[in-house]
Design an enzyme around this catalytic site. Sequence first.
Site, mmCIF file in Angstrom:
data_model
loop_
_atom_site.group_PDB
_atom_site.id
_atom_site.type_symbol
_atom_site.label_atom_id
_atom_site.label_comp_id
_atom_site.label_asym_id
_atom_site.label_seq_id
_atom_site.Cartn_x
_atom_site.Cartn_y
_atom_site.Cartn_z
ATOM 1 C CE LYS A 50 -4.165 -1.753 2.216
ATOM 2 N NZ LYS A 50 -5.129 -1.599 3.297
ATOM 3 C CG ASP B 294 -8.074 0.890 3.545
ATOM 4 O OD1 ASP B 294 -8.937 0.075 3.191
ATOM 5 O OD2 ASP B 294 -6.854 0.705 3.404
ATOM 6 N N GLY C 186 -2.947 0.317 18.139
ATOM 7 C CA GLY C 186 -2.120 -0.113 17.016
ATOM 8 C C GLY C 186 -1.634 1.082 16.222
ATOM 9 N N GLY D 280 -0.237 0.192 9.237
ATOM 10 C CA GLY D 280 -0.824 0.840 8.065
ATOM 11 C C GLY D 280 -2.301 1.146 8.257
HETATM 12 P P1 ATR Z 1 -1.584 -3.285 9.146
HETATM 13 O O1 ATR Z 1 -1.189 -2.637 7.850
HETATM 14 O O2 ATR Z 1 -2.589 -4.381 8.973
HETATM 15 O O3 ATR Z 1 -1.989 -2.320 10.190
HETATM 16 P P2 ATR Z 1 1.077 -3.550 10.240
HETATM 17 O O4 ATR Z 1 1.487 -2.277 9.601
HETATM 18 O O5 ATR Z 1 2.000 -4.697 10.199
HETATM 19 O O6 ATR Z 1 -0.299 -4.080 9.647
HETATM 20 O O7 ATR Z 1 0.695 -3.227 11.769
HETATM 21 C C1 ATR Z 1 0.357 -4.204 12.660
HETATM 22 C C2 ATR Z 1 -0.051 -3.565 13.964
HETATM 23 O O8 ATR Z 1 -0.395 -4.618 14.864
HETATM 24 C C3 ATR Z 1 1.054 -2.788 14.629
HETATM 25 O O9 ATR Z 1 0.485 -1.768 15.422
HETATM 26 C C4 ATR Z 1 1.707 -3.857 15.517
HETATM 27 O O10 ATR Z 1 2.423 -3.354 16.605
HETATM 28 P P3 ATR Z 1 3.981 -2.983 16.460
HETATM 29 O O11 ATR Z 1 4.026 -1.674 15.725
HETATM 30 O O12 ATR Z 1 4.475 -2.892 17.829
HETATM 31 O O13 ATR Z 1 4.590 -4.097 15.672
HETATM 32 C C5 ATR Z 1 0.465 -4.549 16.001
HETATM 33 N N1 ATR Z 1 0.714 -5.870 16.511
HETATM 34 C C6 ATR Z 1 0.970 -6.975 15.795
HETATM 35 N N2 ATR Z 1 1.143 -8.023 16.617
HETATM 36 C C7 ATR Z 1 0.987 -7.569 17.886
HETATM 37 C C8 ATR Z 1 1.040 -8.157 19.182
HETATM 38 N N3 ATR Z 1 1.283 -9.455 19.328
HETATM 39 N N4 ATR Z 1 0.835 -7.373 20.255
HETATM 40 C C9 ATR Z 1 0.582 -6.075 20.113
HETATM 41 N N5 ATR Z 1 0.513 -5.454 18.913
HETATM 42 C C10 ATR Z 1 0.716 -6.183 17.820
#
Ligand code: ATR
Length: 504
Positions: free
Chosen positions: A304, A340, A366, A369
Amino acid sequence: MKRPLVCLCLTGRTLAEDVELVERYSHFIDVAELRVDFLDEAERLNIREFPAMINVPCILTIRRVSDGGQYREGEASRTMLFARALAFAESNPKKNFAYVDFEEDFHVPSLQDAALAFGTKIIRSFHDMQNPVHNLAEKLDAMRTTGFEIPKVACMPHSLADVTQLFAEASALADSQQIVCAMGNLGFPTRILAHAVHSYLTYTTAAELLDKMISLSGQAIGHIDPKTLHDVYHFRQLDENTKVFGITGWPLKVTSSPKIHNKKFETNGMNAVFAPFPSETIADAFAFAKSIGVKGFSVTVPHKEHIIPLLDEVDDNVKKIGACNTVVHDHGIWKGYNTDAPGFSKALLAFTGLTDLHGKKVAIIGAGGASRAVAFAVKELGAQACVFNRTISRARAIAEQFGFAYATLGAESLEKLHEYSDIIVQTTSKGMGAEGEPNQDNDPLYFYDFDGTEMLYDIIYVPDVTPVMVRAQAAGCKVSNGLTMLQYQGDAQFMLYKEIYENA
Ligand code: ATR
């Protein structure tokens, strides 16, 4: 244009099982391929009877392991089996095999003569289970030795660029008969857009046998089941005038977009198809789109952001969010949009019953993206917000962009979370696909006790009810999963695609 036929590969262990498969899918197929190499040994003795047992023309195939099949017994016994199956031709052609598949290096003149004498067409096949094939036309021509064969090339692309090349080379084959397909998930577009590679047929496998095929061949063969090909992709209606749309991402194993958009194309009477074209790099995906004349496509994880510098124009949402999920080709100009954010706004307002979020304090859980699109929408709706994330630097980056507060995602931020708890929007992947009771591993807010006044919107939609939603609901909170966001962003995307379709 002659529409490509739909061929069902019969990979049952018995002839009875194969007959049942043909009957189950008869509405969706034109041809069946008896894969003798999948049959139990005793069953192989009776293959001569098989064409008369089904009501569609049948291809006889005995595929060796080296060509991706299961036949291990050597060439002498394979030749015998072919002979047995092609002998005693009946005057009623329906009782004979309509086609026989001989590999390009398999030349037994007596078998070839028998096939030709009894009107059985020869598919002359070449498989490369490891590599792509270049110089397609040359390769195919070399296999047209008697002038009666339908040559077939099946190969394994290493990247979507190999698939793009296959489409480009196949575009010159409109006046000849051949079968062309690329295997694996990368090759998926050749299965759906078989008409664009001028393939005589497209191979399919029964849904219930797809896993078996994958485990036996040790790789994803990229087959699709005939019902999906019919119901989702409307395969039989595709022709050279069909406008192509699609979705790219990597690995793009699961996507509901083809179902959603193809359905909308159908209900709006549009001659268009929406096909996945997975690609590890966005550059390859973009080159594919340009090369085969894709009119518009959806972009998902992880492309993206990387798509943006490749585009000619982007809308304000894309600029502010830094992510683009929709691209259209408008009279030579590639334009990027982000649906989105508007999709989420609409979903959140519908969920809360509000017309804007002025005076509301919102927690955004979170900072990936998806979170950025949510933050953008929350800002536009007038709320104050705090971004909570495991990795604080990412929370800060988003918060600073939109003038929000930020905090770590953990018990140390409890007070802050209570302060911003009118509406909680969950955007992390934690809880996605989760099963069982809420716990520390599937609930990103496990440290927080809901008091029942919060409204929780989780952008995850599989499962329907995530563990954090279970807890919030139990405390009396109003909750929603992300299906409405998916639906509204898809609606906005579709409007863009429809406009391009109508103006093309
Ligand atoms: P997307 O585009 O779907 O938002 P991404 O950019 O990979 O995907 O973001 C994933 C989000 O989920 C992030 O906020 C990530 O936290 P980090 O920035 O600390 O990595 C969060 N996330 C993923 N696994 C997690 C976990 N086990 N506990 C807490 N946060 C998690």
